[in-house]
Design an enzyme around this catalytic site. Structure first.
Site, mmCIF file in Angstrom:
data_model
loop_
_atom_site.group_PDB
_atom_site.id
_atom_site.type_symbol
_atom_site.label_atom_id
_atom_site.label_comp_id
_atom_site.label_asym_id
_atom_site.label_seq_id
_atom_site.Cartn_x
_atom_site.Cartn_y
_atom_site.Cartn_z
ATOM 1 N N GLU A 265 9.770 28.985 22.953
ATOM 2 C CA GLU A 265 10.543 30.201 22.632
ATOM 3 C C GLU A 265 9.709 30.954 21.621
ATOM 4 O O GLU A 265 9.613 30.563 20.452
ATOM 5 C CB GLU A 265 11.930 29.815 22.084
ATOM 6 N N CYS A 299 12.874 37.006 16.177
ATOM 7 C CA CYS A 299 12.114 37.353 17.370
ATOM 8 C C CYS A 299 12.927 38.173 18.365
ATOM 9 O O CYS A 299 12.375 38.911 19.172
ATOM 10 C CB CYS A 299 11.600 36.086 18.043
#
Length: 495
Positions: A265, A299
């Site tokens: 991720e 993010c």
């Protein structure tokens, strides 16, 4: 052992040992990491760093525990009960974890409380998903016989998490790995070492009570060298990593040498497309937090805002007002929603990107530096950059601060092309009063999550990226599936 007292009255304790196989033990080395309070810029605590030797000891314990099969063969419903027990005990520690979150990441106390509560909820959600997960089913073969499809735990998991949300990312990785029956070595970031230590305390209690077998779980704060020892150890079957795309590429290359499984991720540079029929009230209500939560240290945040030439001036004026109204200040005070960045290094990085953007022709229409009323602390005010070229560095690279690029598009096709003009594909948003059309536009954006008229984040649902934003999914049954192998067992024909 020395302690300091945080502003909320919570005692913050130095950690002198490392947590291997369910117990606090002495490290093989003598290196430390210092946690610096991002508001006062003063040392808050020290934590022992693990060495590569410590990592290898933890992997050996995990390998032995997995091969013994005690945890792996425990019914999945009983493993789910242990996840609920972890959630219950973490919930009791929310006041402590909240204050640690303020110290580690700089998020204000009101936001940190919500983050800790969400993380506790993730453990409970995975427990429920595990109880409903099917690990065996029979299927009919082409010859008329029956074969059994079995889901088996992948083995020893090396989980590597970042500094910007340690409790949440621990839940993303440790909860499904334990639910699947895996053994886990959790490697945490030196910048955020304390909340994983509290998590280790909880796990240690459950090991001492016999609810988790010895060796199943280790929690180690370590630097890059020790992290590589985890990735390259041949007894680690699966690596799961959250962090930068550059580091993800490196981990993937190391894992490739032995064809180890990886889940990644990684970074994001997500775009919010404001279509011409958008209601600016919807935009102003969700986009500022959707791009500046945790002072932009996430993010998934929407850091590119795409507006048409026709509505550019109107939209920019609304955004300046909305972003300018975000309350920023002392993270120990509940009235603020934005605090300082986590570290001096992060502050310098963000300010550097603002300078680069100006050199590339962008104009600062809001913020651009330290707020005047914050003489100390690693503060960067919410910053709006207008006239940003879609190919400029600030529009292509992850800044990880409260910096938003406003990009003008010609028409809808151009907007979609700009949104997809990125190596990343993690999140996105579309603002329009025509919801069906919003769904159509969302379908054209190459990204793992898209919101319509909002900046929704629900991590109990599958979350992950396209392109260089990663591999695999976290959350929901899809996140649990990552930690299983699929085996086909052919049964003989009936006679």
């Amino acid at each position: 052992m020395s302690t300091t007292t945080a502003t909320a009255g919570v005692e913050i304790t130095d950690r002198e040992q490392v947590f291997i196989g369910g117990s606090w033990v002495e490290s093989a080395g003598n290196d430390w990491t210092d946690l610096i309070d991002s508001f006062t810029e003063q040392p808050a605590a020290r934590v022992r760093l693990a060495t590569p030797e410590d990592i290898n000891r933890a992997v050996a314990a995990a390998r032995a525990s997995f091969d013994a099969g005690v945890w792996a063969n425990t019914p999945i419903a009983e493993r789910a009960d242990v996840l609920d027990a972890i959630a219950d005990r973490l919930e009791q520690r929310i006041p402590e974890l909240t204050q640690i979150g303020v110290l580690e990441v700089g998020v204000p106390v009101s936001v940190s409380t919500q983050v800790q509560q969400m993380s506790v909820g993730l453990f409970r959600n995975v427990a429920q998903v595990a109880r409903e997960f099917v690990t065996s089913e029979d299927r009919t073969r082409t010859d008329g016989g029956v074969s059994r499809i079995v889901k088996e735990p992948v083995g020893v998991v090396g989980a590597i998490i970042p500094w910007n949300g340690p409790v949440g990312t621990m839940a993303f990785k440790v909860a499904p790995a334990l639910a699947a029956g895996c053994s886990v070595v959790l490697k945490t970031a030196p910048e955020a070492p304390l909340s994983p230590s509290v998590f280790a305390d909880v796990l240690g209690e459950l090991v001492a009570e016999g609810r988790i077998p010895e060796g199943v779980i280790s929690v180690l704060c370590a630097d890059r060298e020790a992290s590589e020892a985890l990735v390259t150890n041949p007894d680690v079957d699966h690596i799961t990593f959250t962090g930068s795309t550059a580091t993800g590429r490196h981990i993937m290359s190391l894992a490739a040498d032995r064809v180890a499984r990886v889940s990644l991720e990684l970074g994001g540079k997500s775009a919010a497309i404001i279509l011409d029929d958008a209601d600016l009230n919807h935009v102003a209500a969700s986009l500022p937090i959707g791009s500046c939560m945790q002072s932009g240290q996430g993010c998934v945040l929407l850091t590119r805002v795409l507006v048409s030439k026709a509505r550019h001036d109107e939209v920019v004026a609304a955004l300046v007002q909305a972003y300018g109204a975000l309350p920023m200040g002392d993270p120990n005070q509940p009235q603020f929603v934005l605090g300082p960045l986590a570290s001096k290094r992060q502050y310098d990085r963000v300010m550097g990107y603002i300078d680069i953007a100006k050199e590339d022709g962008a104009s600062v229409v809001l913020g651009g530096g330290r707020p005047e009323d914050q003489p100390t602390g690693f503060f960067v005010a919410p910053t709006l950059l207008d006239n940003v070229d879609p190919n400029a560095r600030v529009a292509q690279e992850e800044v990880f601060g409260p910096v938003v690029s406003i990009i003008t598009y010609e028409d809808e096709d151009d907007a979609v092309a700009i949104a997809n003009n990125s190596i990343y594909g993690l999140s996105g948003a579309v603002f329009t009063e025509d919801l069906e059309h919003g769904l159509e536009v969302a379908g054209r954006i190459r990204t793992g999550t898209v919101s319509v008229n909002s900046a929704t984040m629900d991590f109990t649902l599958p979350f992950g990226g396209y392109k260089q934003s990663g591999l695999g999914r976290e959350g929901g049954p899809e996140g649990l599936e990552e930690y299983f192998q699929t085996k086909t067992v052919h049964l003989p024909m009936a006679r």
